[in-house]
Scaffold this active site. Structure first.
Site, PDB file in Angstrom:
ATOM      1  N   CYS A  48     -19.132   7.824 -18.108  1.00  0.00           N
ATOM      2  CA  CYS A  48     -20.322   7.682 -17.756  1.00  0.00           C
ATOM      3  C   CYS A  48     -21.267   7.252 -18.876  1.00  0.00           C
ATOM      4  O   CYS A  48     -21.077   7.303 -19.939  1.00  0.00           O
ATOM      5  CB  CYS A  48     -20.783   8.791 -16.857  1.00  0.00           C
ATOM      6  SG  CYS A  48     -21.447  10.119 -17.817  1.00  0.00           S
TER       7      CYS A  48
ATOM      8  N   CYS B 135     -21.879   9.947 -21.053  1.00  0.00           N
ATOM      9  CA  CYS B 135     -20.706  10.374 -21.968  1.00  0.00           C
ATOM     10  C   CYS B 135     -20.871   9.311 -23.174  1.00  0.00           C
ATOM     11  O   CYS B 135     -20.432   9.288 -24.423  1.00  0.00           O
ATOM     12  CB  CYS B 135     -19.362  10.107 -21.309  1.00  0.00           C
ATOM     13  SG  CYS B 135     -18.944  11.662 -20.334  1.00  0.00           S
TER      14      CYS B 135
ATOM     15  N   ASP C 189     -35.876  11.417 -22.495  1.00  0.00           N
ATOM     16  CA  ASP C 189     -35.562  10.330 -21.393  1.00  0.00           C
ATOM     17  C   ASP C 189     -36.174   8.797 -21.713  1.00  0.00           C
ATOM     18  O   ASP C 189     -37.327   9.046 -22.335  1.00  0.00           O
ATOM     19  CB  ASP C 189     -36.233  11.183 -20.134  1.00  0.00           C
ATOM     20  CG  ASP C 189     -35.748  10.485 -18.790  1.00  0.00           C
ATOM     21  OD1 ASP C 189     -35.047  11.019 -18.291  1.00  0.00           O
ATOM     22  OD2 ASP C 189     -36.145   9.288 -18.640  1.00  0.00           O
TER      23      ASP C 189
ATOM     24  N   HIS D 159     -23.461  13.066 -14.325  1.00  0.00           N
ATOM     25  CA  HIS D 159     -23.104  13.858 -15.527  1.00  0.00           C
ATOM     26  C   HIS D 159     -24.363  14.784 -15.496  1.00  0.00           C
ATOM     27  O   HIS D 159     -25.403  14.543 -15.838  1.00  0.00           O
ATOM     28  CB  HIS D 159     -23.042  12.955 -16.626  1.00  0.00           C
ATOM     29  CG  HIS D 159     -22.841  13.691 -17.880  1.00  0.00           C
ATOM     30  ND1 HIS D 159     -21.739  13.228 -18.838  1.00  0.00           N
ATOM     31  CD2 HIS D 159     -23.065  14.822 -18.509  1.00  0.00           C
ATOM     32  CE1 HIS D 159     -21.659  14.184 -19.625  1.00  0.00           C
ATOM     33  NE2 HIS D 159     -22.429  15.124 -19.842  1.00  0.00           N
TER      34      HIS D 159
ATOM     35  N   HIS E  93     -27.351  17.045 -15.720  1.00  0.00           N
ATOM     36  CA  HIS E  93     -28.428  17.149 -16.798  1.00  0.00           C
ATOM     37  C   HIS E  93     -29.424  17.709 -16.042  1.00  0.00           C
ATOM     38  O   HIS E  93     -29.738  17.691 -15.044  1.00  0.00           O
ATOM     39  CB  HIS E  93     -28.943  15.717 -17.214  1.00  0.00           C
ATOM     40  CG  HIS E  93     -29.075  14.767 -15.969  1.00  0.00           C
ATOM     41  ND1 HIS E  93     -27.891  14.010 -15.311  1.00  0.00           N
ATOM     42  CD2 HIS E  93     -30.287  14.259 -15.510  1.00  0.00           C
ATOM     43  CE1 HIS E  93     -28.659  13.303 -14.397  1.00  0.00           C
ATOM     44  NE2 HIS E  93     -30.081  13.658 -14.438  1.00  0.00           N
TER      45      HIS E  93
ATOM     46  N   HIS F 153     -33.557  18.158 -16.632  1.00  0.00           N
ATOM     47  CA  HIS F 153     -34.727  17.523 -17.142  1.00  0.00           C
ATOM     48  C   HIS F 153     -35.816  18.506 -17.506  1.00  0.00           C
ATOM     49  O   HIS F 153     -35.997  19.622 -16.821  1.00  0.00           O
ATOM     50  CB  HIS F 153     -35.547  16.621 -15.927  1.00  0.00           C
ATOM     51  CG  HIS F 153     -34.810  15.461 -15.263  1.00  0.00           C
ATOM     52  ND1 HIS F 153     -35.116  14.346 -15.674  1.00  0.00           N
ATOM     53  CD2 HIS F 153     -33.796  15.501 -14.463  1.00  0.00           C
ATOM     54  CE1 HIS F 153     -34.369  13.477 -14.887  1.00  0.00           C
ATOM     55  NE2 HIS F 153     -33.531  14.216 -14.074  1.00  0.00           N
TER      56      HIS F 153
END
Ligand code: AMP
Ligand code: ZN
Length: 108
Positions: A2, A5, A28, A93, A95, A97
């Protein structure tokens, strides 16, 4: 596997904030606050639904280190993890924030 990754492997660029053997924090690309970090495990886990208590425990410590590194631990911050379709999860995947650096609007 992804895009995150690929990012871990350095195939796509990122602005790293903190890294260890198992986790990575980076900026981000579409910041929603003055500080907007993403925190991910290096192992591909699709979402919070697939998280294990062991990885979550280690990730807790890493997230606290990221907050310290960013200098936001005392003033405060917000953690969000979007899960699945109704949660508007775009990247599959897991995550977190981390939003900080200003007074955030109230969500709940
Ligand atoms: P979510 O909607 O919770 O899956 O969030 C995915 C987040 O990944 C969004 O906030 C995107 O701005 C961010 N994002 C996507 N690609 C990248 C990238 N290459 N580098 C940094 N952030 C990214
Ligand atoms: Zn992945």
């Amino acid at each position: 596997m992804c895009i995150f990754c690929d990012l871990i492997e350095g195939k796509i660029p990122s602005t790293k904030i903190l890294e260890n053997d198992n986790f990575l924090a980076f900026e981000d690309i579409n910041a929603q606050a003055k500080i907007h970090a993403l925190i991910i495990p290096k192992v591909h886990i699709q979402s919070f639904n697939e998280m294990t208590p062991n990885v979550m425990a280690e990730m807790t410590t890493f997230i606290q280190e990221v907050a310290l590194t960013l200098g936001v631990k005392t003033d405060g911050y917000r953690l969000i993890t979007n899960i699945g379709q109704n949660g508007n999860q775009e990247v599959k995947h897991i995550h977190f924030h981390l939003l900080a650096g200003e007074q955030l609007g109230r969500l709940v």
